[in-house]
Design a protein around this motif. Sequence first.
Motif, PDB file in Angstrom:
ATOM      1  N   SER A   1       0.860  -1.169   0.000  1.00  0.00           N
ATOM      2  CA  SER A   1       0.000   0.000   0.000  1.00  0.00           C
ATOM      3  C   SER A   1       0.900   1.223   0.000  1.00  0.00           C
ATOM      4  CB  SER A   1      -0.902   0.003   1.239  1.00  0.00           C
ATOM      5  OG  SER A   1      -1.627   1.217   1.341  1.00  0.00           O
ATOM      6  N   TYR A   2       0.766   2.044  -1.041  1.00  0.00           N
ATOM      7  CA  TYR A   2       1.605   3.243  -1.154  1.00  0.00           C
ATOM      8  C   TYR A   2       0.988   4.156  -2.189  1.00  0.00           C
ATOM      9  CZ  TYR A   2       5.729   6.161  -1.953  1.00  0.00           C
ATOM     10  OH  TYR A   2       6.594   7.213  -2.080  1.00  0.00           O
ATOM     11  N   SER A   3       0.950   5.426  -1.901  1.00  0.00           N
ATOM     12  CA  SER A   3       0.235   6.355  -2.783  1.00  0.00           C
ATOM     13  C   SER A   3       1.034   6.762  -4.011  1.00  0.00           C
ATOM     14  CB  SER A   3      -0.177   7.607  -2.001  1.00  0.00           C
ATOM     15  OG  SER A   3       0.959   8.209  -1.418  1.00  0.00           O
ATOM     16  N   GLY A   4       2.345   6.638  -3.965  1.00  0.00           N
ATOM     17  CA  GLY A   4       3.176   7.067  -5.090  1.00  0.00           C
ATOM     18  C   GLY A   4       3.682   5.900  -5.903  1.00  0.00           C
ATOM     19  N   SER A   5       4.801   6.095  -6.579  1.00  0.00           N
ATOM     20  CA  SER A   5       5.435   5.010  -7.335  1.00  0.00           C
ATOM     21  C   SER A   5       6.463   4.335  -6.445  1.00  0.00           C
ATOM     22  CB  SER A   5       6.124   5.576  -8.585  1.00  0.00           C
ATOM     23  OG  SER A   5       5.202   5.898  -9.566  1.00  0.00           O
TER      24      SER A   5
END
Lengths: 111, 111
Positions: B26-30
Amino acid sequence: DAGVTQSPTHLIKTRGQQVTLRCSPKSGHDTVSWYQQALGQGPQFIFQYYEEEERQRGNFPDRFSGHQFPNYSSELNVNALLLGDSALYLCASSLVGQPQHFGDGTRLSIL
Amino acid sequence: AQRVTQPEKLLSVFKGAPVELKCNYSYSGSPELFWYVQYSRQRLQLLLRHISRESIKGFTADLNKGETSFHLKKPFAQEEDSAMYYCALSGVEGGYQKVTFGTGTKLQVIP
């Protein structure tokens, strides 16, 4: 190159004491990160040092502090030790943006 | 916040059988994803990273951004593959790079 070296290998302390763990990074590396690995768990990020400053910190209380020296080596200090601080403490070094290289760790036991 | 999930604590397979170690993140960026391996009595070491797109010791891992997964695969397990495997994510938090590890999967290859 011995890679990342940590000392001591094992340490036994009692509750309330203070401890200092040491780490020498792999030759050429300038970034040092510290992790706590409890039994049966993955490494948990404590903090990272670069250019002698703490750049990033995980969810650890202020009892956990560190330092990085001009030669890039680093220390992890833990004050007022609790039974729950018993764990393997890992040091990892890298160049910025590159994969980390890990040491063998220091096994800390709190009685 | 970044998070890595390895749903299996233990995976047992027979020698010669295919292996798939699961990792979801789970991570909002790349993100940058890694697999680390720890053989018995050895230090944690990098196995592979997704940007390299290489096969190490017969293992491959493909980043699936749609499913937010980075599963580790090998077509034919060998006894020497028995080890702890950790999936890790490197992402930016608070302006700095931070690495988050999963809880690990123990791979046991049965002769």
